[in-house]
Design an enzyme around this catalytic site. Structure first.
Site, PDB file in Angstrom:
ATOM      1  N   SER A 193      38.447  33.990  33.712  1.00  0.00           N
ATOM      2  CA  SER A 193      38.628  35.083  34.666  1.00  0.00           C
ATOM      3  C   SER A 193      39.835  34.801  35.548  1.00  0.00           C
ATOM      4  O   SER A 193      39.850  33.825  36.303  1.00  0.00           O
ATOM      5  CB  SER A 193      37.385  35.226  35.538  1.00  0.00           C
ATOM      6  OG  SER A 193      37.703  36.007  36.670  1.00  0.00           O
ATOM      7  N   HIS A 223      39.833  37.606  31.074  1.00  0.00           N
ATOM      8  CA  HIS A 223      38.925  38.515  31.776  1.00  0.00           C
ATOM      9  C   HIS A 223      39.633  38.972  33.053  1.00  0.00           C
ATOM     10  O   HIS A 223      40.014  38.162  33.896  1.00  0.00           O
ATOM     11  CB  HIS A 223      37.635  37.760  32.097  1.00  0.00           C
ATOM     12  CG  HIS A 223      36.586  38.571  32.777  1.00  0.00           C
ATOM     13  ND1 HIS A 223      35.740  39.421  32.083  1.00  0.00           N
ATOM     14  CD2 HIS A 223      36.226  38.666  34.071  1.00  0.00           C
ATOM     15  CE1 HIS A 223      34.900  39.989  32.940  1.00  0.00           C
ATOM     16  NE2 HIS A 223      35.176  39.556  34.155  1.00  0.00           N
ATOM     17  N   ASP A 246      39.444  41.084  36.368  1.00  0.00           N
ATOM     18  CA  ASP A 246      38.492  41.674  37.319  1.00  0.00           C
ATOM     19  C   ASP A 246      39.185  42.677  38.220  1.00  0.00           C
ATOM     20  O   ASP A 246      39.952  42.307  39.111  1.00  0.00           O
ATOM     21  CB  ASP A 246      37.876  40.565  38.184  1.00  0.00           C
ATOM     22  CG  ASP A 246      36.817  39.776  37.439  1.00  0.00           C
ATOM     23  OD1 ASP A 246      35.928  40.402  36.831  1.00  0.00           O
ATOM     24  OD2 ASP A 246      36.878  38.533  37.462  1.00  0.00           O
ATOM     25  N   MET A 290      38.764  45.333  41.159  1.00  0.00           N
ATOM     26  CA  MET A 290      37.826  45.656  42.252  1.00  0.00           C
ATOM     27  C   MET A 290      38.473  46.647  43.203  1.00  0.00           C
ATOM     28  O   MET A 290      39.655  46.488  43.537  1.00  0.00           O
ATOM     29  CB  MET A 290      37.483  44.398  43.042  1.00  0.00           C
ATOM     30  CG  MET A 290      36.863  43.297  42.228  1.00  0.00           C
ATOM     31  SD  MET A 290      36.497  41.898  43.295  1.00  0.00           S
ATOM     32  CE  MET A 290      35.998  40.695  42.056  1.00  0.00           C
ATOM     33  N   HIS A 308      37.206  44.170  33.443  1.00  0.00           N
ATOM     34  CA  HIS A 308      35.898  44.357  34.087  1.00  0.00           C
ATOM     35  C   HIS A 308      36.112  45.239  35.314  1.00  0.00           C
ATOM     36  O   HIS A 308      36.631  44.791  36.326  1.00  0.00           O
ATOM     37  CB  HIS A 308      35.337  42.971  34.461  1.00  0.00           C
ATOM     38  CG  HIS A 308      34.027  43.030  35.169  1.00  0.00           C
ATOM     39  ND1 HIS A 308      33.477  41.938  35.811  1.00  0.00           N
ATOM     40  CD2 HIS A 308      33.133  44.043  35.337  1.00  0.00           C
ATOM     41  CE1 HIS A 308      32.316  42.279  36.337  1.00  0.00           C
ATOM     42  NE2 HIS A 308      32.090  43.553  36.076  1.00  0.00           N
ATOM     43  N   MET A 320      35.080  46.862  38.320  1.00  0.00           N
ATOM     44  CA  MET A 320      34.101  46.919  39.421  1.00  0.00           C
ATOM     45  C   MET A 320      34.565  47.993  40.388  1.00  0.00           C
ATOM     46  O   MET A 320      35.041  47.722  41.493  1.00  0.00           O
ATOM     47  CB  MET A 320      34.002  45.544  40.083  1.00  0.00           C
ATOM     48  CG  MET A 320      33.250  44.559  39.197  1.00  0.00           C
ATOM     49  SD  MET A 320      33.472  42.859  39.719  1.00  0.00           S
ATOM     50  CE  MET A 320      35.000  42.480  38.900  1.00  0.00           C
ATOM     51  N   MET A 338      25.515  40.591  34.390  1.00  0.00           N
ATOM     52  CA  MET A 338      26.089  39.842  35.517  1.00  0.00           C
ATOM     53  C   MET A 338      25.117  38.732  35.932  1.00  0.00           C
ATOM     54  O   MET A 338      23.924  38.956  36.080  1.00  0.00           O
ATOM     55  CB  MET A 338      26.337  40.767  36.718  1.00  0.00           C
ATOM     56  CG  MET A 338      27.484  41.753  36.561  1.00  0.00           C
ATOM     57  SD  MET A 338      29.083  41.008  36.188  1.00  0.00           S
ATOM     58  CE  MET A 338      29.370  39.999  37.656  1.00  0.00           C
ATOM     59  N   GLY A 376      31.851  40.849  42.819  1.00  0.00           N
ATOM     60  CA  GLY A 376      32.687  40.958  44.016  1.00  0.00           C
ATOM     61  C   GLY A 376      33.497  39.707  44.315  1.00  0.00           C
ATOM     62  O   GLY A 376      34.597  39.803  44.842  1.00  0.00           O
ATOM     63  N   ASP A 392      28.707  36.688  33.122  1.00  0.00           N
ATOM     64  CA  ASP A 392      29.834  36.588  34.055  1.00  0.00           C
ATOM     65  C   ASP A 392      29.325  36.166  35.424  1.00  0.00           C
ATOM     66  O   ASP A 392      28.542  36.879  36.049  1.00  0.00           O
ATOM     67  CB  ASP A 392      30.517  37.971  34.128  1.00  0.00           C
ATOM     68  CG  ASP A 392      31.729  37.984  35.047  1.00  0.00           C
ATOM     69  OD1 ASP A 392      32.153  36.908  35.506  1.00  0.00           O
ATOM     70  OD2 ASP A 392      32.248  39.094  35.291  1.00  0.00           O
ATOM     71  N   GLY A 393      29.793  34.991  35.855  1.00  0.00           N
ATOM     72  CA  GLY A 393      29.476  34.516  37.196  1.00  0.00           C
ATOM     73  C   GLY A 393      28.818  33.150  37.179  1.00  0.00           C
ATOM     74  O   GLY A 393      27.714  32.983  36.660  1.00  0.00           O
ATOM     75  N   GLY A 394      29.550  32.156  37.702  1.00  0.00           N
ATOM     76  CA  GLY A 394      28.970  30.822  37.857  1.00  0.00           C
ATOM     77  C   GLY A 394      28.806  30.035  36.567  1.00  0.00           C
ATOM     78  O   GLY A 394      28.035  29.076  36.522  1.00  0.00           O
TER      79      GLY A 394
HETATM   80  C1  DX5 Z   1      32.716  38.355  39.942  1.00  0.00           C
HETATM   81  C2  DX5 Z   1      33.642  38.506  38.781  1.00  0.00           C
HETATM   82  C3  DX5 Z   1      33.722  37.311  37.921  1.00  0.00           C
HETATM   83  C4  DX5 Z   1      34.270  36.085  38.602  1.00  0.00           C
HETATM   84  C5  DX5 Z   1      33.704  34.879  37.922  1.00  0.00           C
HETATM   85  O1  DX5 Z   1      32.585  39.572  40.580  1.00  0.00           O
HETATM   86  O2  DX5 Z   1      33.219  39.583  37.960  1.00  0.00           O
HETATM   87  O3  DX5 Z   1      34.429  37.584  36.734  1.00  0.00           O
HETATM   88  O4  DX5 Z   1      35.664  36.020  38.574  1.00  0.00           O
HETATM   89  O5  DX5 Z   1      34.140  33.752  38.608  1.00  0.00           O
HETATM   90  P1  DX5 Z   1      33.341  32.379  38.561  1.00  0.00           P
HETATM   91  O6  DX5 Z   1      33.360  31.907  37.144  1.00  0.00           O
HETATM   92  O7  DX5 Z   1      34.116  31.528  39.490  1.00  0.00           O
HETATM   93  O8  DX5 Z   1      31.942  32.655  39.033  1.00  0.00           O
HETATM   94 ZN    ZN Z   2      34.113  39.776  35.958  1.00  0.00          ZN
END
Ligand code: DX5
Ligand code: ZN
Length: 232
Positions: free
Chosen positions: A9, A34, A36, A38, A73, A75, A144, A149, A178-180
């Protein structure tokens, strides 16, 4: 059958060095980038939009021989509004949020008319059931594993039953998390059946991004092999 796909990402990159960072990720073995997007409305943050996707596309031209896939992605509220712009800017896949649209099937059709792959994401509070009737139209589903965000949040293992339920119903579908995601959390995601792994912080902050990408990939491949689902 599905492949293991690792998608760093770019939210975790240094935006002042975005082009170099993207090359670095593909050179380190990334399958997709990826992206993002927003809008400060659907999520409480603003990141980047079509002009930056377009600049990145000039830096990394579409290619059939080299990795160049942009996984966008979105958002954003009113995801219908940005399909044309993102397609023109060079996006390959357009992931909208289920929560942001009242007619997901029409939106999928619009995305495909613009020559992109279509995917639908669900936030942690949204039931996975909403994806079942859509699955036949989708190229990918995104579960997710944090509230959208921000990067760098903690992975929510309680989302894994959603992934497992999707995988049980759709053995051939691309299922993204996606996330963590990183070294500690990839085993749970892979065991649940995810095959498309977004990783921001863990890959960008790794001493050796290539090694991290390869660890994520091999964990997913091992799980898919065990399930008899790996497309080599
Ligand atoms: C969060 C994004 C993710 C984010 C993931 O809203 O959609 O794609 O960048 O980042 P990490 O891998 O650091 O959680
Ligand atoms: Zn994302």
């Amino acid at each position: 059958m599905v492949k293991a796909i690792i998608a760093p990402s770019i939210l975790a990159s240094n935006f002042a060095n975005l082009g170099c960072d993207c090359h670095r990720m593909y050179d380190s073995g990334a399958d997709w980038l990826h992206v993002d997007v927003m809008d400060g409305n659907f999520v409480p943050n603003i990141s980047l939009g079509p002009p930056i996707i377009s600049s990145l596309r000039q830096e990394i031209p579409k290619s059939t021989t080299k990795a160049s896939f942009f996984d966008c992605h979105m958002m954003v509220a009113e995801p219908e509004k940005w399909v044309e712009e993102v397609a023109k800017a060079g996006g390959d896949q357009y992931t909208f949020h289920y929560e942001a649209t009242s007619d997901p099937v029409a939106l999928v059709k619009l995305i495909k008319q613009h020559g992109m792959k279509a995917a639908c994401a669900v936030k942690p509070g949204t039931s996975v059931d909403v994806l079942y009737p859509l699955a036949e139209y989708l190229d990918m589903a995104l579960v997710m594993t944090v509230e959208p965000g921000f990067g760098g949040q903690k992975f929510m293992p309680e989302m894994m039953p959603k992934v497992a339920a999707l995988r049980a119903k759709f053995p051939n579908m691309n299922i993204q998390v996606d996330g963590g995601l990183g070294k500690e959390t990839i085993p749970a995601a892979a065991a649940a059946g995810a095959n498309v792994i977004v990783a921001g912080t863990s890959v960008f902050k790794a001493e050796d991004p290539a090694q991290m990408i390869s660890l994520l990939r091999s964990t997913v491949q091992d799980s898919l092999t065990e399930k008899g689902l790996l497309d080599k």
